[in-house]
Design a protein around this motif. Structure first.
Motif, short mmCIF file in Angstrom:
data_model
loop_
_atom_site.label_atom_id
_atom_site.label_comp_id
_atom_site.label_asym_id
_atom_site.label_seq_id
_atom_site.Cartn_x
_atom_site.Cartn_y
_atom_site.Cartn_z
N UNK A 192 -28.80 37.16 48.22
CA UNK A 192 -29.50 37.49 49.46
C UNK A 192 -29.46 36.33 50.46
N UNK A 193 -29.50 35.10 49.98
CA UNK A 193 -29.53 33.95 50.88
C UNK A 193 -28.18 33.53 51.41
N UNK A 194 -27.08 34.20 50.98
CA UNK A 194 -25.74 33.82 51.41
C UNK A 194 -25.11 34.85 52.33
N UNK A 195 -25.89 35.75 52.87
CA UNK A 195 -25.32 36.85 53.65
C UNK A 195 -24.59 36.36 54.90
N UNK A 196 -25.12 35.32 55.54
CA UNK A 196 -24.46 34.82 56.75
C UNK A 196 -23.11 34.21 56.42
N UNK A 197 -22.99 33.55 55.28
CA UNK A 197 -21.69 33.02 54.86
C UNK A 197 -20.71 34.14 54.56
N UNK A 198 -21.19 35.19 53.87
CA UNK A 198 -20.32 36.32 53.56
C UNK A 198 -19.82 36.99 54.84
N UNK A 199 -20.71 37.14 55.82
CA UNK A 199 -20.30 37.76 57.08
C UNK A 199 -19.30 36.88 57.83
N UNK A 200 -19.49 35.57 57.78
CA UNK A 200 -18.57 34.66 58.46
C UNK A 200 -17.18 34.71 57.83
N UNK A 201 -17.12 34.74 56.50
CA UNK A 201 -15.81 34.82 55.82
C UNK A 201 -15.13 36.15 56.13
N UNK A 202 -15.88 37.25 56.11
CA UNK A 202 -15.29 38.55 56.42
C UNK A 202 -14.77 38.58 57.86
N UNK A 203 -15.51 38.01 58.78
CA UNK A 203 -15.06 37.97 60.17
C UNK A 203 -13.81 37.09 60.33
N UNK A 204 -13.73 36.03 59.55
CA UNK A 204 -12.55 35.17 59.60
C UNK A 204 -11.30 35.92 59.16
N UNK A 205 -11.39 36.67 58.06
CA UNK A 205 -10.25 37.46 57.60
C UNK A 205 -9.91 38.56 58.61
N UNK A 220 -18.80 29.10 41.18
CA UNK A 220 -17.46 29.66 41.18
C UNK A 220 -17.47 31.07 40.62
N UNK A 221 -16.53 31.90 41.11
CA UNK A 221 -16.38 33.29 40.70
C UNK A 221 -17.68 34.07 40.93
N UNK A 222 -18.31 33.80 42.05
CA UNK A 222 -19.53 34.50 42.45
C UNK A 222 -19.31 35.12 43.82
N UNK A 223 -19.75 36.35 43.99
CA UNK A 223 -19.62 37.02 45.28
C UNK A 223 -20.69 36.50 46.23
N UNK A 224 -20.26 36.12 47.45
CA UNK A 224 -21.22 35.66 48.44
C UNK A 224 -22.19 36.77 48.83
N UNK A 225 -21.69 38.00 48.89
CA UNK A 225 -22.54 39.11 49.30
C UNK A 225 -23.55 39.50 48.23
N UNK A 226 -23.38 39.00 47.00
CA UNK A 226 -24.30 39.36 45.92
C UNK A 226 -25.60 38.58 45.98
#
Length: 602
Positions: free
Chosen positions: A266-279, A258-264
């Motif tokens: 390295x292994x979560x980059x695809x999740x961060x991109x998916x959330x950004x695309x959703x918004x 919790x309270x962690x940036x997905x983009x921070x």
């Protein structure tokens, strides 16, 4: 002052039989608060009246002197009721307390109004008992109090002026209007009190229902095997259930995702991109995402994003992200498809056995007649494939076979000797060096309730599974027997293979689940079914042996005690394609019971 029927139905549906008790508790609490408020107001008015009488006595401008002790007694009566331990309830009103409140107030105000001197009018004070009876009492009590006040006001007007004079007429009109006002106040206050009580009961019931529903939702989300996360527009994880934290953090999920940036990460980059695309799109998306945890292992997940509803044209503020292991989804779909074919598979297997038996017998007769090497190779090929097909049919029938009948007799099997014989037979059929397998038997003479054929199938399935992932080093596969407790004995198969992934461990003993495409996924499932058939249990764990870490499958079986004499020669039965039961000894030339026994493990 009872809640409305619709609110009672809603609360009853949500709480069950406790709904009425909860609503009654809310009503009593609200009633007590109002009662305390009126008692404080009575104390305040009594203090003001006592102070006024003291001032009138000091200025010698008031009424009779006995009004001072009347005011003092009124103050004492109000203080007694303020601190009275027993409060009037809506269902059980005490007449004495009504007399102590309404009766005392009406009497004191009437004495002050009737014997006062000067231009002071105490008539407005009668509104307090009228409101008290209207808000806390019934409509009958409220109207009765208003009627008493009206009669007193009219009587005071009649006695205070000459009849049929102009002053008398105006006083009577004023008294009548005052009494009418008291009646209106009584009616309106009673209706408003009832409505407010109903709305408060509904609000409290709804609030309690919302709190309970929130707790239920929290428990459901925490127990989900599917990962659920709440992410804001900046890609910050605001909340995540335990499954999601385990997905993101792996074995180190105690650090809290919790309270962690997905983009921070390295292994979560695809999740961060998916959330950004959703918004950016303003709508939910379904996609496949790869997540890499700290130990460098990458997993594939099916990710679904959903946006929270926007209000007043404002953009979406939160995104709910659902993560599900793709292997679990595929295994579930495969299990659902194959489970529906279970009965059909058993029927087909039975139908295959009949022509297979004919093929095997015809091939045996043909093999006796041919003599050329080429023809012998062909008949041998037919025999091998017929035996292979027979084993496949047996596997399907073993999965579909029902549980044994209660009157079935289960033999008492010597565990150590049987394990040594099965292990020697298995290693003789492998192409690897015999040193790959070591057997450590420490339960000599212990008997277990297990059919020899089924124990052989169980142990060979575990050995085949261990061989698939073990290295080729000596003793990379170990079979160990040892007492576990006074009533249980432990049989384990250990191998030095790589750790199994968490997603694989959850489905180890499910049918048709396998991490390899060429495997049918029935081996461990058959092992579990055989163990349950004889009251045993099977499990997996990661274990260290001789400072080597490996995978271990262990079986806990009930011990029947120790054999008093040496057991007879063991034999195993199997069914041929022609439905003939053949019993053969499980032994090889030169086999001795202790050939594979090694020194005890340190």
């Amino acid at each position: 002052m009872a809640p409305s029927p619709s609110s009672s139905f809603t609360a009853s549906w949500f709480y069950g039989t406790d709904a009425g008790e909860r609503e009654q508790e809310h009503r009593v609490r609200a009633y007590v608060r109002l009662w305390r408020a009126f008692m404080r107001a009575r104390v305040l008015i009594a203090l003001v009246l006592l102070s006024l009488q003291l001032f009138a006595l000091y200025a010698q401008s008031g009424g009779p002197r006995w009004l001072l002790p009347v005011s003092a007694l009124h103050l004492c009566a109000t203080l007694v009721l303020l601190f009275w331990p027993r409060v009037i309830t809506p269902e059980k009103p005490v007449r004495l307390q009504w007399v102590m409140t309404l009766g005392v107030d009406l009497l004191v105000f009437a004495l002050l109004q009737g014997f006062q001197q000067g231009s002071i009018s105490y008539t407005p004070l009668f509104a307090l008992p009228v409101l008290l009876a209207s808000v806390l009492g019934t409509m009958t009590l409220a109207l009765a109090t208003a009627a008493g006040v009206t009669l007193f006001v009219l009587g005071d007007a009649v006695l205070g002026a000459e009849l049929f004079s102009e002053m008398s007429t105006s006083s009577l009109l004023q008294a009548g209007l005052t009494g009418t006002g008291f009646f209106v106040i009584a009616f309106l206050a009673n209706q408003l009190a009832q409505r407010l009580a109903r709305e408060e009961a509904v609000a409290q019931s709804s609030q309690a229902a919302a709190r309970t529903q929130a707790q239920v939702n929290e428990l459901v989300i925490e127990s989900l095997s599917e990962g659920v996360m709440v992410v804001d527009q900046h890609g910050c994880v605001l909340n995540a259930n335990p499954a999601a934290q385990n997905i993101l953090m792996g074995d180190a999920y105690q650090r809290h995702a919790s309270h962690t940036l997905l983009s921070a990460h390295r292994g979560w980059q695809e999740l961060a991109a998916l959330v950004a695309q959703t918004f950016a799109n303003g709508q939910g998306l379904d996609a496949e995402a790869r997540i890499e945890i700290d130990n460098g292992i990458t997993h594939r997940y099916i990710a679904r994003t959903r946006l929270t509803g926007s209000h007043s044209g404002r953009p979406h503020e939160l995104c709910v992200l659902f993560l599900e292991d793709q292997r679990e989804v595929e295994a579930r779909l495969r299990t659902e498809k194959l489970a529906s074919m279970g009965r059909m598979s058993a029927a087909v297997a039975h139908e295959i056995r009949n022509p297979l038996s004919a093929i095997t017998q015809a091939n045996a007769l043909l093999d006796e007649e041919v003599s050329e090497p080429g023809q012998k190779r062909l008949t041998h090929m037919i025999e091998q494939n017929a035996q292979r097909l027979s084993r496949v049919v047996e596997d399907i029938l073993n999965v579909a076979r029902a549980q044994p009948s209660p009157d079935e007799t289960v033999p008492a099997l010597p565990l150590d000797q049987t394990v040594r014989l099965i292990a020697r037979e298995w290693i003789a059929q492998q192409s690897q060096s015999p040193s790959i397998l070591s057997v450590h038997t420490h339960a000599e003479g212990v008997l277990i309730a297990f059919d020899p054929d089924h124990l052989r199938r169980l142990l060979i399935n575990l050995l085949d599974n261990a061989l698939r992932y073990a290295s080729a080093r000596p003793s990379s596969i170990r079979v160990i027997t040892q007492p576990h407790s006074a009533d249980l004995v432990r049989l384990s198969v250990w191998s030095d293979g790589v750790p199994l992934e968490a997603g694989v461990q959850r489905h180890l003993f499910e049918p048709f689940f396998s991490s390899e495409s060429r495997s049918s996924g029935l081996g461990l499932y058959i092992c579990r079914e055989l163990c349950e058939r004889y009251g045993a249990s099977i499990a997996y764990q990661r274990r260290d042996l001789d400072q080597l870490e490996g995978n271990e499958f262990y079986v806990l079986a009930t011990s029947l005690g120790r054999a008093a004499t040496e057991p007879e020669q063991l034999s195993f039965s199997h069914t041929t394609p022609g439905d003939r039961v053949v019993t053969e000894p499980l032994s090889l030339p030169g086999l001795l019971p202790g050939n594979l026994r090694h020194p005890p493990l340190p």
